[in-house]
Scaffold this motif. Sequence first.
Motif, PDB file in Angstrom:
ATOM      1  N   LEU A 152       0.824  -1.213   0.000  1.00  0.00           N
ATOM      2  CA  LEU A 152       0.000   0.000   0.000  1.00  0.00           C
ATOM      3  C   LEU A 152       0.863   1.269   0.000  1.00  0.00           C
ATOM      4  O   LEU A 152       0.505   2.262  -0.638  1.00  0.00           O
ATOM      5  N   ARG A 153       1.975   1.232   0.701  1.00  0.00           N
ATOM      6  CA  ARG A 153       2.869   2.393   0.695  1.00  0.00           C
ATOM      7  C   ARG A 153       3.498   2.608  -0.676  1.00  0.00           C
ATOM      8  O   ARG A 153       3.887   3.721  -1.019  1.00  0.00           O
ATOM      9  N   MET A 154       3.616   1.532  -1.440  1.00  0.00           N
ATOM     10  CA  MET A 154       4.297   1.579  -2.739  1.00  0.00           C
ATOM     11  C   MET A 154       3.348   1.089  -3.843  1.00  0.00           C
ATOM     12  O   MET A 154       3.743   0.359  -4.741  1.00  0.00           O
ATOM     13  N   TRP A 155       2.122   1.518  -3.786  1.00  0.00           N
ATOM     14  CA  TRP A 155       1.045   1.008  -4.636  1.00  0.00           C
ATOM     15  C   TRP A 155       1.350   1.163  -6.122  1.00  0.00           C
ATOM     16  O   TRP A 155       1.140   0.253  -6.917  1.00  0.00           O
TER      17      TRP A 155
ATOM     18  N   GLY B 137       8.553   9.435 -12.587  1.00  0.00           N
ATOM     19  CA  GLY B 137       7.625  10.510 -12.250  1.00  0.00           C
ATOM     20  C   GLY B 137       6.911  10.284 -10.937  1.00  0.00           C
ATOM     21  O   GLY B 137       7.498   9.841  -9.942  1.00  0.00           O
ATOM     22  N   ALA B 138       5.613  10.566 -10.936  1.00  0.00           N
ATOM     23  CA  ALA B 138       4.813  10.415  -9.722  1.00  0.00           C
ATOM     24  C   ALA B 138       4.749   8.974  -9.252  1.00  0.00           C
ATOM     25  O   ALA B 138       4.648   8.705  -8.052  1.00  0.00           O
ATOM     26  N   ALA B 139       4.814   8.028 -10.199  1.00  0.00           N
ATOM     27  CA  ALA B 139       4.783   6.608  -9.819  1.00  0.00           C
ATOM     28  C   ALA B 139       6.016   6.244  -9.004  1.00  0.00           C
ATOM     29  O   ALA B 139       5.943   5.448  -8.065  1.00  0.00           O
ATOM     30  N   ALA B 140       7.163   6.819  -9.344  1.00  0.00           N
ATOM     31  CA  ALA B 140       8.383   6.551  -8.587  1.00  0.00           C
ATOM     32  C   ALA B 140       8.308   7.130  -7.189  1.00  0.00           C
ATOM     33  O   ALA B 140       8.922   6.618  -6.247  1.00  0.00           O
ATOM     34  N   LEU B 141       7.537   8.224  -7.032  1.00  0.00           N
ATOM     35  CA  LEU B 141       7.329   8.828  -5.716  1.00  0.00           C
ATOM     36  C   LEU B 141       6.217   8.130  -4.945  1.00  0.00           C
ATOM     37  O   LEU B 141       5.999   8.424  -3.774  1.00  0.00           O
ATOM     38  N   ASP B 142       5.506   7.234  -5.625  1.00  0.00           N
ATOM     39  CA  ASP B 142       4.330   6.579  -5.047  1.00  0.00           C
ATOM     40  C   ASP B 142       3.321   7.592  -4.551  1.00  0.00           C
ATOM     41  O   ASP B 142       2.878   7.571  -3.397  1.00  0.00           O
TER      42      ASP B 142
END
Length: 385
Positions: free
Chosen positions: A53-56, A110-115
């Motif tokens: 969940l933290r890294m969804w 991008g935002a996915a890497a920042l989760d």
Amino acid sequence: MTPAARVQAAIEILDRVQAGEAAEKALTSWGRRARFAGSKDRAAIRDHVFDVLRMWRSTAALGGGETGRARMIGLFRAHGQDPAELFTGQGHAPMAMTDVEVAAGDAPDGAAALDLPDWLAARFAEDLGERTHETAEALRTRAPVFVRANLLKTDREKARARLAEEGVETVPHALAETALEVTSGARGLIRTDSFTDGWIELQDAASQAVVEMIPLGDATRILDYCAGGGGKSLALAARVPKAELFAHDADPGRMSDLPKRALRAGATVTCVAKPKGVYDIVMADVPCSGSGAWRRAPEGKWRLTEARLAELTDIQAHILTTCAKLVRPGGALVYATCSLLRAENEAQIDAFLASHSDWRIGPNRRFLPSDGGDGFYAACLIAPD
């Protein structure tokens, strides 16, 4: 259960979360069906679920899909482990990985890497600037466990020594003079005599620091307006034991355990349905996005919407205005959130001061998860004499 069987259980729970079920409900439902699972099994499965969940977003990218199975594959890859070691299909393990799964997955960017959701990534960049990456990275990891040494019964060093005798290792934390970070033995904390006897309370270090920064002076009447479970009420009581301390919450049920907690802590806290009169100090830890505590409640990261954020800021502004009327002349209104977002923090204070020009701002600070504790914001507003 074997480690592989625990992974399979986490996959099933994550599929239910993906379908829209709350994680806690999914975990509880699975636990009721899995009577065979021991406490260590349940803890390990819960850790898997919350790690994902933290890294969804990043686990989905690394695993090549949005199923629980793909995300667990992605989680292992994120940690530098080969998922094939547990995805064997033997016993209760997840079925062996296919050639497609072995080849699938890309490094997130991008935002996915920042989760973070795209819109929140933009907010973080605007509000946090050069500290955006370190803050987002901190939210991708598990939160430390902290306790507060209860000054009504002990001090930090005595509490630390007693905990060590009971098998719980801690180190002092710089954010607050009462804060101890638990380095081992956290799962047994509430079974220690230190906890039972009220020497310690579970409380985040930044939350403790917020209470420490309040200019209490010779305050004799203090109100915790959004008390919730009462953690800050008890910390305030420990700082000024001779003051009358009152706790209020819009949902009184949230305070149901506070009398029992206060008794254990040796504190006197009066729960009130409607605050009366004026107070030297009014503490308002207002409802917020919880973005500073998303390590502990990571679902909030994915469920927060711009519309809900707007609702929360309206509620916060209303609470500020309401609480200002409860502060005596020269007293202090302490506004706090466990949020990282400017709209809930500095922007609220700026708006309040713009409409209350005779008030002034006192001590204020933004705490980030990369500082060690949860993300918090607090500002002390001083009423005119």
